[in-house]
Design a protein around this motif. Structure first.
Motif, PDB file in Angstrom:
ATOM      1  N   GLN A  73     -67.165  30.157 -18.333  1.00  0.00           N
ATOM      2  CA  GLN A  73     -68.220  28.827 -16.712  1.00  0.00           C
ATOM      3  C   GLN A  73     -66.987  27.744 -16.652  1.00  0.00           C
ATOM      4  OE1 GLN A  73     -71.585  28.056 -19.328  1.00  0.00           O
ATOM      5  NE2 GLN A  73     -72.682  30.157 -18.623  1.00  0.00           N
ATOM      6  N   ALA A  74     -66.199  27.436 -18.121  1.00  0.00           N
ATOM      7  CA  ALA A  74     -65.656  25.939 -17.745  1.00  0.00           C
ATOM      8  C   ALA A  74     -64.577  26.363 -16.627  1.00  0.00           C
ATOM      9  CB  ALA A  74     -64.486  26.340 -19.337  1.00  0.00           C
ATOM     10  N   ILE A  75     -64.206  27.951 -16.794  1.00  0.00           N
ATOM     11  CA  ILE A  75     -63.307  27.845 -15.450  1.00  0.00           C
ATOM     12  C   ILE A  75     -63.732  28.242 -14.568  1.00  0.00           C
ATOM     13  CG2 ILE A  75     -61.281  30.038 -14.217  1.00  0.00           C
ATOM     14  CD1 ILE A  75     -60.622  30.478 -17.350  1.00  0.00           C
ATOM     15  N   GLY A  76     -65.045  28.937 -14.231  1.00  0.00           N
ATOM     16  CA  GLY A  76     -65.493  28.604 -13.295  1.00  0.00           C
ATOM     17  C   GLY A  76     -65.135  28.948 -11.949  1.00  0.00           C
ATOM     18  N   MET A  77     -64.276  29.491 -12.089  1.00  0.00           N
ATOM     19  CA  MET A  77     -63.926  29.750 -10.603  1.00  0.00           C
ATOM     20  C   MET A  77     -64.177  31.234 -10.108  1.00  0.00           C
ATOM     21  SD  MET A  77     -59.709  29.521 -11.027  1.00  0.00           S
ATOM     22  CE  MET A  77     -58.605  30.415  -9.683  1.00  0.00           C
ATOM     23  N   GLU A  78     -64.693  31.335  -8.461  1.00  0.00           N
ATOM     24  CA  GLU A  78     -65.216  33.296  -7.966  1.00  0.00           C
ATOM     25  C   GLU A  78     -63.895  34.096  -7.848  1.00  0.00           C
ATOM     26  OE1 GLU A  78     -68.136  34.314  -6.932  1.00  0.00           O
ATOM     27  OE2 GLU A  78     -68.069  32.637  -6.704  1.00  0.00           O
ATOM     28  N   PRO A  79     -64.284  34.876  -8.094  1.00  0.00           N
ATOM     29  CA  PRO A  79     -63.398  36.073  -8.328  1.00  0.00           C
ATOM     30  C   PRO A  79     -62.484  36.421  -7.242  1.00  0.00           C
ATOM     31  CG  PRO A  79     -64.961  36.584  -9.642  1.00  0.00           C
ATOM     32  CD  PRO A  79     -64.775  35.462  -9.003  1.00  0.00           C
ATOM     33  N   MET A  80     -61.334  36.662  -6.916  1.00  0.00           N
ATOM     34  CA  MET A  80     -60.717  37.714  -6.201  1.00  0.00           C
ATOM     35  C   MET A  80     -60.165  38.558  -5.753  1.00  0.00           C
ATOM     36  SD  MET A  80     -56.988  35.027  -4.306  1.00  0.00           S
ATOM     37  CE  MET A  80     -56.792  35.357  -2.297  1.00  0.00           C
ATOM     38  N   VAL A  81     -60.897  39.618  -5.904  1.00  0.00           N
ATOM     39  CA  VAL A  81     -60.692  40.826  -5.783  1.00  0.00           C
ATOM     40  C   VAL A  81     -59.188  40.950  -4.755  1.00  0.00           C
ATOM     41  CG1 VAL A  81     -61.259  43.449  -5.281  1.00  0.00           C
ATOM     42  CG2 VAL A  81     -62.941  42.208  -5.566  1.00  0.00           C
ATOM     43  N   LYS A  82     -58.254  42.219  -5.782  1.00  0.00           N
ATOM     44  CA  LYS A  82     -56.909  42.395  -5.549  1.00  0.00           C
ATOM     45  C   LYS A  82     -55.876  41.269  -5.383  1.00  0.00           C
ATOM     46  CE  LYS A  82     -58.266  44.877  -1.972  1.00  0.00           C
ATOM     47  NZ  LYS A  82     -58.385  45.556  -1.158  1.00  0.00           N
ATOM     48  N   GLY A  83     -56.579  40.079  -5.165  1.00  0.00           N
ATOM     49  CA  GLY A  83     -55.339  39.065  -5.803  1.00  0.00           C
ATOM     50  C   GLY A  83     -54.302  39.536  -6.417  1.00  0.00           C
ATOM     51  N   ILE A  84     -53.613  40.378  -7.550  1.00  0.00           N
ATOM     52  CA  ILE A  84     -52.869  40.683  -8.028  1.00  0.00           C
ATOM     53  C   ILE A  84     -52.676  41.867  -8.459  1.00  0.00           C
ATOM     54  CG2 ILE A  84     -51.701  40.211 -10.713  1.00  0.00           C
ATOM     55  CD1 ILE A  84     -52.044  37.362  -9.361  1.00  0.00           C
ATOM     56  N   CYS A  85     -51.753  42.272  -8.232  1.00  0.00           N
ATOM     57  CA  CYS A  85     -51.057  43.736  -7.931  1.00  0.00           C
ATOM     58  C   CYS A  85     -51.211  44.586  -9.580  1.00  0.00           C
ATOM     59  CB  CYS A  85     -50.324  44.123  -6.926  1.00  0.00           C
ATOM     60  SG  CYS A  85     -50.828  44.202  -5.122  1.00  0.00           S
ATOM     61  N   TYR A  86     -50.371  43.876  -9.741  1.00  0.00           N
ATOM     62  CA  TYR A  86     -50.253  43.828 -11.493  1.00  0.00           C
ATOM     63  C   TYR A  86     -49.766  43.091 -12.512  1.00  0.00           C
ATOM     64  CZ  TYR A  86     -45.388  45.008  -9.594  1.00  0.00           C
ATOM     65  OH  TYR A  86     -44.516  45.186  -8.978  1.00  0.00           O
ATOM     66  N   ILE A  87     -50.112  42.911 -13.373  1.00  0.00           N
ATOM     67  CA  ILE A  87     -48.881  42.483 -14.279  1.00  0.00           C
ATOM     68  C   ILE A  87     -47.832  43.124 -15.224  1.00  0.00           C
ATOM     69  CG2 ILE A  87     -48.790  40.972 -16.789  1.00  0.00           C
ATOM     70  CD1 ILE A  87     -52.123  40.181 -15.392  1.00  0.00           C
ATOM     71  N   ILE A  88     -46.733  42.327 -15.138  1.00  0.00           N
ATOM     72  CA  ILE A  88     -45.625  42.586 -16.438  1.00  0.00           C
ATOM     73  C   ILE A  88     -45.347  41.983 -17.436  1.00  0.00           C
ATOM     74  CG2 ILE A  88     -42.836  42.853 -16.149  1.00  0.00           C
ATOM     75  CD1 ILE A  88     -43.197  43.062 -13.610  1.00  0.00           C
ATOM     76  N   SER A  89     -45.475  42.332 -18.599  1.00  0.00           N
ATOM     77  CA  SER A  89     -45.729  41.539 -19.908  1.00  0.00           C
ATOM     78  C   SER A  89     -43.485  41.717 -20.204  1.00  0.00           C
ATOM     79  CB  SER A  89     -46.779  42.545 -20.532  1.00  0.00           C
ATOM     80  OG  SER A  89     -46.548  41.864 -21.802  1.00  0.00           O
ATOM     81  N   THR A  90     -43.813  41.124 -20.331  1.00  0.00           N
ATOM     82  CA  THR A  90     -41.886  41.127 -20.892  1.00  0.00           C
ATOM     83  C   THR A  90     -41.990  39.175 -22.234  1.00  0.00           C
ATOM     84  OG1 THR A  90     -39.649  41.120 -20.677  1.00  0.00           O
ATOM     85  CG2 THR A  90     -41.053  39.975 -19.285  1.00  0.00           C
ATOM     86  N   LYS A  91     -40.764  39.530 -22.606  1.00  0.00           N
ATOM     87  CA  LYS A  91     -39.707  38.540 -23.032  1.00  0.00           C
ATOM     88  C   LYS A  91     -38.583  37.955 -23.226  1.00  0.00           C
ATOM     89  CE  LYS A  91     -38.951  41.602 -27.403  1.00  0.00           C
ATOM     90  NZ  LYS A  91     -39.256  42.137 -28.262  1.00  0.00           N
ATOM     91  N   ALA A  92     -37.859  36.912 -23.719  1.00  0.00           N
ATOM     92  CA  ALA A  92     -36.642  37.070 -24.041  1.00  0.00           C
ATOM     93  C   ALA A  92     -35.732  37.900 -24.762  1.00  0.00           C
ATOM     94  CB  ALA A  92     -36.358  35.668 -24.653  1.00  0.00           C
ATOM     95  N   GLY A  93     -34.806  38.050 -23.614  1.00  0.00           N
ATOM     96  CA  GLY A  93     -34.187  39.149 -23.588  1.00  0.00           C
ATOM     97  C   GLY A  93     -32.807  39.393 -24.191  1.00  0.00           C
ATOM     98  N   PRO A  94     -31.983  40.601 -24.490  1.00  0.00           N
ATOM     99  CA  PRO A  94     -30.076  40.074 -24.971  1.00  0.00           C
ATOM    100  C   PRO A  94     -28.869  40.085 -22.623  1.00  0.00           C
ATOM    101  CG  PRO A  94     -30.953  42.024 -24.832  1.00  0.00           C
ATOM    102  CD  PRO A  94     -32.270  41.640 -24.651  1.00  0.00           C
ATOM    103  N   GLY A  95     -28.244  39.637 -22.908  1.00  0.00           N
ATOM    104  CA  GLY A  95     -27.863  39.296 -21.653  1.00  0.00           C
ATOM    105  C   GLY A  95     -27.112  41.600 -21.245  1.00  0.00           C
ATOM    106  N   PRO A  96     -25.870  41.164 -20.154  1.00  0.00           N
ATOM    107  CA  PRO A  96     -25.791  42.180 -19.646  1.00  0.00           C
ATOM    108  C   PRO A  96     -24.687  42.932 -20.466  1.00  0.00           C
ATOM    109  CG  PRO A  96     -24.943  40.619 -18.517  1.00  0.00           C
ATOM    110  CD  PRO A  96     -25.375  39.557 -19.463  1.00  0.00           C
TER     111      PRO A  96
END
Length: 377
Positions: A333-356
């Motif tokens: 309720q605090a965010i209170g936005m109307e959902p937007m179906v298919k607005g985001i296709c997918y999420i890539i979950s990652t973190k900081a990593g090494p170089g080449p």
């Protein structure tokens, strides 16, 4: 070590990471040398989720230099590609003339075949050219026995590529010299420095202020101060895109989904009365979200709730696993936005990593023993 198949074919495969700027590179003071008008700072993302892989083969039987990108042969006479090739070959010849024993003198006159693939959407605002040129330069350097400061070379292909030459938190120092020799990348902290920091890439389609902000950002990284890190990241992104809109004709990188993500982040933070999540956008509409590990489960659920995925679609969450959780009615309720179906296709979950890094397994070469792309590449 380079692999030699016995047919005078030398082959090396390497991978290099994507980086996402938190203090952005706002433009060039020298177009040819790619010298920036300001210093910048980025987070190198982990290659387990986002990377470019490049194979370089060198043989006396090759008639010309050739390059294949994501399965398609491209024009290798493109000026920035030529700048990188020319500079690596110059450095290799210099090492040979200096009497370095590990430089193959015969190989310096041979042509190269290059094959490169990304494991992420190339035009999604995820610094694909940065990862690509960093990987190209790093792999060429291994084939030709070049060592030393390679970020100056990769910068000549794509400015932000110099930051992908290191892991963790990396600054691109703008430099002062006209020849660009002092415009290079430097690691501020390694990827192990801030283990709680997490990055979520929300994919929804397959001047005077910067120096002071750089100083504040480097201090925030050193101190692992997420609130300062987050607020500086969002301010820099907002100002960058406001400047894009203020040009003539205006440049529109953000779209309706981008603006809804910005709104979502601010409403989420406002509910908690603290900055728990930050967004940034590079040259594209996909948001890159920075947060701490303790907030990831809830915020991913928030994204799922307000950007519900297709029920029959593919995997919505890719990369590092995130456990499902339940959102409170109060938060929704605090965010209170109307959902937007298919607005985001997918999420890539990652973190900081090494170089080449060098890919040691010969079966992962993208080129076959004939020097041409394997079908899978």
């Amino acid at each position: 070590m380079p692999e030699d198949s016995g047919k005078k074919l030398t082959m090396v495969t390497c991978s290099a990471p994507v980086n996402i700027a938190v203090i952005k590179y706002w433009g060039k003071r020298d177009e040819e040398l790619i010298l920036p008008i300001n210093s910048s700072l980025s987070v190198t993302l982990h290659q387990d989720q986002l990377k470019t892989t490049t194979t370089v083969a060198c043989s006396r039987s090759f008639q010309e230099d050739r390059i294949w990108l994501n399965g398609k042969e491209e024009d290798i006479t493109q000026p920035r590609l030529q700048s990188c090739l020319r500079e690596i070959r110059r450095l290799a010849r210099k090492r040979r003339s200096d009497g370095e024993a590990d430089v193959d003198a015969a190989g310096l006159s041979h042509k190269v075949h290059i094959c490169s693939v990304n494991n992420f959407p190339t035009a999604a605002g995820l610094a694909s050219s940065a990862a690509g040129y960093a990987c190209l330069v790093y792999t060429l350097s291994r084939v030709m026995g070049v060592e030393g400061e390679l970020s100056v070379v990769s910068r000549q292909g794509s400015g932000s590529a110099c930051r992908s030459m290191y892991g963790g938190f990396v600054q691109w120092i703008m430099g002062q010299q006209g020849d660009g020799k002092d415009s290079l990348a430097q690691q501020v902290e390694p990827e192990t420095h801030w283990p709680e920091l997490r990055v979520l890439v929300l994919v929804h389609r397959a001047d005077s202020v910067v120096p002071a902000r750089m100083k504040e950002m480097i201090e925030a990284v050193h101190k692992r101060d997420f609130t300062a890190f987050a607020e500086l990241t969002m301010k820099d992104s907002n100002q960058f895109h406001a400047t894009c809109l203020d040009t003539y004709p205006p440049i529109f990188y953000l779209n309706d989904v981008s603006r809804r993500v910005i709104n979502l982040v601010h409403r989420y933070n406002r509910h908690y009365r603290e900055t728990k999540v930050a967004y940034t956008f590079d040259a594209g509409p996909n948001a890159v979200i920075y947060t701490l590990q303790q907030n990831v489960e809830e915020f991913v659920q928030v994204v799922k709730h307000f950007f519900p995925p297709e029920t029959n679609g593919g995997q919505f969450l890719k990369g590092l696993p995130v456990a499902p959780t339940t959102l409170s009615e109060e938060l929704k309720q605090a965010i209170g936005m109307e959902p937007m179906v298919k607005g985001i296709c997918y999420i890539i979950s990652t973190k900081a990593g090494p170089g080449p890094r060098v890919v040691e397994d010969p079966s992962e070469h993208l080129l076959g023993s004939d020097g041409l792309p394997k079908e899978s590449a």
